[in-house]
Design an enzyme around this catalytic site. Structure first.
Site, PDB file in Angstrom:
ATOM      1  N   ASN A  34      -2.020   1.805  -0.010  1.00  0.00           N
ATOM      2  CA  ASN A  34      -1.918   0.429  -0.501  1.00  0.00           C
ATOM      3  C   ASN A  34      -1.400   0.435  -1.934  1.00  0.00           C
ATOM      4  O   ASN A  34      -1.167   1.502  -2.498  1.00  0.00           O
ATOM      5  CB  ASN A  34      -3.277  -0.271  -0.379  1.00  0.00           C
ATOM      6  CG  ASN A  34      -4.343   0.439  -1.168  1.00  0.00           C
ATOM      7  OD1 ASN A  34      -4.285   0.518  -2.389  1.00  0.00           O
ATOM      8  ND2 ASN A  34      -5.325   1.007  -0.470  1.00  0.00           N
ATOM      9  N   TYR A  35      -1.254  -0.748  -2.512  1.00  0.00           N
ATOM     10  CA  TYR A  35      -0.587  -0.862  -3.816  1.00  0.00           C
ATOM     11  C   TYR A  35      -1.476  -0.563  -5.028  1.00  0.00           C
ATOM     12  O   TYR A  35      -1.027  -0.722  -6.155  1.00  0.00           O
ATOM     13  CB  TYR A  35      -0.021  -2.269  -3.988  1.00  0.00           C
ATOM     14  CG  TYR A  35       1.204  -2.530  -3.139  1.00  0.00           C
ATOM     15  CD1 TYR A  35       2.385  -1.837  -3.369  1.00  0.00           C
ATOM     16  CD2 TYR A  35       1.176  -3.487  -2.128  1.00  0.00           C
ATOM     17  CE1 TYR A  35       3.515  -2.092  -2.605  1.00  0.00           C
ATOM     18  CE2 TYR A  35       2.302  -3.747  -1.363  1.00  0.00           C
ATOM     19  CZ  TYR A  35       3.471  -3.046  -1.602  1.00  0.00           C
ATOM     20  OH  TYR A  35       4.581  -3.302  -0.854  1.00  0.00           O
TER      21      TYR A  35
END
Ligand code: CTP
Ligand code: CA
Length: 225
Positions: A34-35
């Protein structure tokens, strides 16, 4: 323009902080993640150490330098993080979970590189364990702090997580707010306490926000003893 706290009020406190994403392999060359940049968790670790705490930072794959006087443990998967946190949490006064832990991982990890075909493909995913929920079940008089990144119904969803995971404080992030977000150096947060008290933080650097979170931890700790 770097913010440092002049407080030295966490001396002797054992604080475990998690940061960054986790990474779940599909095959030897691919993964899900994920970011999360890890910036919020690293800011917390740096400020807590400056304020005298004994800090263990459990970090997923991020490219950030280790803050001074912080013991760092690097992990990759949600399961690695689970093991490392449960072990470190044993002696901790406070656990702060800023990491963005994968909720799902591929049910099977291919040992060889997967080859494409002309067809569409589906990957079956299975649930990972919820680290914070597990800590909430084990908790005696530890202070547990969670994060909630939401794109809608911020207070409602964050409050649900606070209750479900038996937390003392949750830091609710509106990921759509101006100046907030994963790779930014600033953040906009609302801190929700177990007793219903709500603290709205202004748009500020992640280091300033970290200090406001640590102020709340300090207040909770004073009320504890
Ligand atoms: N968390 C955790 N272990 C997991 C998933 C989440 O410890 N397997 C922790 C995160 O570190 C964070 C808090 O739980 O402090 C909330 O994470 P979040 O992703 O916002 O909530 P979830 O409970 O996973 O629910 P959802 O993703 O569906 O919103
Ligand atoms: Ca999640």
């Amino acid at each position: 323009t770097y913010f440092t706290s002049d407080r030295y009020d966490l001396e002797g406190k054992q604080i475990v902080i998690t940061a960054g994403p986790t990474r779940e392999a599909v095959d030897p060359v691919r993964y899900f993640t994920n970011y999360s940049s890890g910036k919020m968790g690293f800011a917390l670790a740096e400020q807590a150490a400056k304020r005298g705490a004994d800090v263990t930072l459990i970090a997923g794959p991020v490219s950030l330098p280790t803050p001074e006087n912080v013991k760092r443990i690097d992990v990759v998967t949600a399961d690695d993080m689970f093991q490392a946190v449960i072990k470190a949490a044993d002696l901790a006064d406070v656990v702060i979970k800023a990491a963005a832990v994968a909720d799902y991982r591929p049910a099977l990890v291919a040992t060889e590189k997967m080859k494409k075909s002309d067809d569409a493909m589906a990957i079956e995913m299975e649930r990972t364990k919820d680290i914070l929920w597990t800590l909430g079940q084990m908790k005696t008089n530890q202070i547990l702090v969670g994060f909630a990144a939401e794109s809608e119904r911020l207070d409602e969803y964050a409050k649900k997580k606070l209750e479900k995971k038996n937390l003392d404080l949750i830091c609710a992030n509106n990921i759509k707010a101006e100046g907030a977000g994963f790779d930014k150096d600033t953040n906009v947060m609302t801190l929700l306490r177990r007793d219903g008290e709500r603290v709205e933080l202004p748009l500020q650097s992640k280091h300033e926000a970290a200090n406001r979170i640590l102020d709340e931890v300090k207040r909770l700790d004073v009320n504890h003893t």
